[in-house]
Motif scaffolding. Structure first.
Motif, PDB file in Angstrom:
ATOM      1  N   LEU A   7      -0.534  -0.719   8.392  1.00 34.23           N
ATOM      2  CA  LEU A   7      -1.916  -1.062   8.536  1.00 34.23           C
ATOM      3  C   LEU A   7      -2.806   0.080   8.957  1.00 34.23           C
ATOM      4  CD1 LEU A   7      -4.287  -3.346   8.147  1.00 34.23           C
ATOM      5  CD2 LEU A   7      -3.848  -3.945  10.476  1.00 34.23           C
ATOM      6  N   GLU A   8      -2.022   0.642  10.006  1.00 36.34           N
ATOM      7  CA  GLU A   8      -2.753   1.684  10.858  1.00 36.34           C
ATOM      8  C   GLU A   8      -2.599   3.071  10.037  1.00 36.34           C
ATOM      9  OE1 GLU A   8      -0.340   1.423  14.372  1.00 36.34           O
ATOM     10  OE2 GLU A   8      -1.759   0.238  15.463  1.00 36.34           O
ATOM     11  N   LEU A   9      -1.573   3.254   9.146  1.00 34.79           N
ATOM     12  CA  LEU A   9      -1.208   4.670   8.505  1.00 34.79           C
ATOM     13  C   LEU A   9      -2.102   5.016   7.216  1.00 34.79           C
ATOM     14  CD1 LEU A   9       2.757   4.952   9.084  1.00 34.79           C
ATOM     15  CD2 LEU A   9       0.918   6.263  10.135  1.00 34.79           C
ATOM     16  N   ILE A  10      -2.283   3.766   6.380  1.00 31.56           N
ATOM     17  CA  ILE A  10      -3.086   3.792   5.234  1.00 31.56           C
ATOM     18  C   ILE A  10      -4.099   4.615   5.342  1.00 31.56           C
ATOM     19  CG2 ILE A  10      -3.901   2.448   3.512  1.00 31.56           C
ATOM     20  CD1 ILE A  10      -1.734   0.363   3.647  1.00 31.56           C
ATOM     21  N   PRO A  11      -5.183   4.230   6.348  1.00 28.77           N
ATOM     22  CA  PRO A  11      -6.373   5.015   6.269  1.00 28.77           C
ATOM     23  C   PRO A  11      -6.261   6.639   6.690  1.00 28.77           C
ATOM     24  CG  PRO A  11      -6.577   3.029   7.447  1.00 28.77           C
ATOM     25  CD  PRO A  11      -5.046   3.274   7.276  1.00 28.77           C
ATOM     26  N   GLN A  12      -5.109   6.858   7.406  1.00 26.68           N
ATOM     27  CA  GLN A  12      -5.009   8.321   7.734  1.00 26.68           C
ATOM     28  C   GLN A  12      -4.341   9.090   6.435  1.00 26.68           C
ATOM     29  OE1 GLN A  12      -2.277   8.243  10.915  1.00 26.68           O
ATOM     30  NE2 GLN A  12      -3.333   6.985  12.058  1.00 26.68           N
ATOM     31  N   ARG A  13      -3.737   8.507   5.480  1.00 20.69           N
ATOM     32  CA  ARG A  13      -3.040   8.940   4.211  1.00 20.69           C
ATOM     33  C   ARG A  13      -3.831   8.964   3.088  1.00 20.69           C
ATOM     34  NH1 ARG A  13       3.222   7.300   5.712  1.00 20.69           N
ATOM     35  NH2 ARG A  13       3.392   8.670   7.568  1.00 20.69           N
ATOM     36  N   VAL A  14      -4.777   8.195   3.073  1.00 26.05           N
ATOM     37  CA  VAL A  14      -5.627   7.767   1.689  1.00 26.05           C
ATOM     38  C   VAL A  14      -6.904   8.128   1.960  1.00 26.05           C
ATOM     39  CG1 VAL A  14      -6.389   6.223   0.118  1.00 26.05           C
ATOM     40  CG2 VAL A  14      -4.074   5.697   0.987  1.00 26.05           C
ATOM     41  N   ASN A  15      -7.513   9.079   1.049  1.00 25.62           N
ATOM     42  CA  ASN A  15      -8.773   9.465   1.344  1.00 25.62           C
ATOM     43  C   ASN A  15      -9.588   8.728   0.252  1.00 25.62           C
ATOM     44  OD1 ASN A  15     -11.064  10.896   1.764  1.00 25.62           O
ATOM     45  ND2 ASN A  15     -10.751  12.833   0.592  1.00 25.62           N
ATOM     46  N   ALA A  16     -10.044   7.518   0.218  1.00 27.19           N
ATOM     47  CA  ALA A  16     -10.693   6.687  -0.573  1.00 27.19           C
ATOM     48  C   ALA A  16     -11.082   5.577   0.122  1.00 27.19           C
ATOM     49  CB  ALA A  16      -9.899   6.235  -1.882  1.00 27.19           C
ATOM     50  N   PRO A  17     -12.172   4.940  -0.217  1.00 26.33           N
ATOM     51  CA  PRO A  17     -12.674   3.758   0.288  1.00 26.33           C
ATOM     52  C   PRO A  17     -11.535   2.575   0.549  1.00 26.33           C
ATOM     53  CG  PRO A  17     -14.476   4.243  -1.284  1.00 26.33           C
ATOM     54  CD  PRO A  17     -13.206   5.177  -1.073  1.00 26.33           C
ATOM     55  N   LEU A  18     -11.235   1.978   1.494  1.00 25.46           N
ATOM     56  CA  LEU A  18     -10.304   1.174   1.650  1.00 25.46           C
ATOM     57  C   LEU A  18     -10.590  -0.317   1.636  1.00 25.46           C
ATOM     58  CD1 LEU A  18      -7.797   3.220   3.852  1.00 25.46           C
ATOM     59  CD2 LEU A  18      -7.618   2.672   1.421  1.00 25.46           C
ATOM     60  N   HIS A  19      -9.887  -1.205   1.067  1.00 23.96           N
ATOM     61  CA  HIS A  19     -10.512  -2.768   1.327  1.00 23.96           C
ATOM     62  C   HIS A  19      -8.897  -3.480   1.960  1.00 23.96           C
ATOM     63  CE1 HIS A  19      -9.275  -6.814  -0.391  1.00 23.96           C
ATOM     64  NE2 HIS A  19     -10.391  -7.030   0.277  1.00 23.96           N
ATOM     65  N   ILE A  20      -9.006  -4.254   2.906  1.00 18.92           N
ATOM     66  CA  ILE A  20      -8.031  -4.937   3.320  1.00 18.92           C
ATOM     67  C   ILE A  20      -8.406  -6.503   3.088  1.00 18.92           C
ATOM     68  CG2 ILE A  20      -8.917  -4.775   5.654  1.00 18.92           C
ATOM     69  CD1 ILE A  20      -5.021  -5.100   4.842  1.00 18.92           C
ATOM     70  N   GLY A  21      -7.699  -7.380   2.857  1.00 18.72           N
ATOM     71  CA  GLY A  21      -7.757  -8.629   2.682  1.00 18.72           C
ATOM     72  C   GLY A  21      -6.771  -9.427   3.956  1.00 18.72           C
ATOM     73  N   PHE A  22      -7.555 -10.253   4.737  1.00 19.13           N
ATOM     74  CA  PHE A  22      -6.674 -10.698   5.830  1.00 19.13           C
ATOM     75  C   PHE A  22      -6.355 -12.057   5.252  1.00 19.13           C
ATOM     76  CE2 PHE A  22      -8.253  -7.875   9.573  1.00 19.13           C
ATOM     77  CZ  PHE A  22      -7.157  -7.265   9.380  1.00 19.13           C
ATOM     78  N   PHE A  23      -5.266 -12.629   5.515  1.00 21.42           N
ATOM     79  CA  PHE A  23      -4.835 -13.966   5.222  1.00 21.42           C
ATOM     80  C   PHE A  23      -4.311 -14.478   6.536  1.00 21.42           C
ATOM     81  CE2 PHE A  23      -4.451 -11.794   1.259  1.00 21.42           C
ATOM     82  CZ  PHE A  23      -4.633 -12.441   0.527  1.00 21.42           C
TER      83      PHE A  23
END
Length: 103
Positions: A7-23
């Motif tokens: 969860l913490e690493l993805i925004p550092q590695r992906v240069n695109a708008p990100l979506h997270i769906g919490f369950f």
């Protein structure tokens, strides 16, 4: 993401708008708020099942009271009235549709 670290690493590695769906009750989302993950870089945060789970809990409590008391009088302050329901379902839109296509 399957882990808090992902969860913490993805925004550092992906240069695109990100979506997270919490369950609800998933370890990866426990302790995080929408604002927390927004600060990490997630642009869209959703809670896709939360409304459903809230609804199930409320319906079960209401049905229990109906079974036990045989009346909805004690539930009325927990329910939307009919006018509010019509507003939520946008009845005016459907009435205009009916008038336009059915007459």
């Amino acid at each position: 993401p399957k882990t808090r670290r992902e969860l913490e690493l993805i925004p550092q590695r992906v240069n695109a708008p990100l979506h997270i769906g919490f369950f609800s009750n998933q370890e990866v989302s426990t302790g995080w708020s929408a604002w927390d993950v927004g600060k990490l870089g997630y642009k869209i945060v959703t809670f896709p099942l939360t409304p459903l789970f809230l609804n199930v809990q409320a319906v079960m409590a209401g049905l229990k009271e109906l079974r036990e008391k045989g009346s909805d009088e004690g539930l009325r302050d927990k329910m939307a009235d009919f006018a509010a329901y019509l507003q939520v379902v946008d009845v005016d839109k459907f009435q205009a549709f009916e008038k336009k296509y059915i007459g």
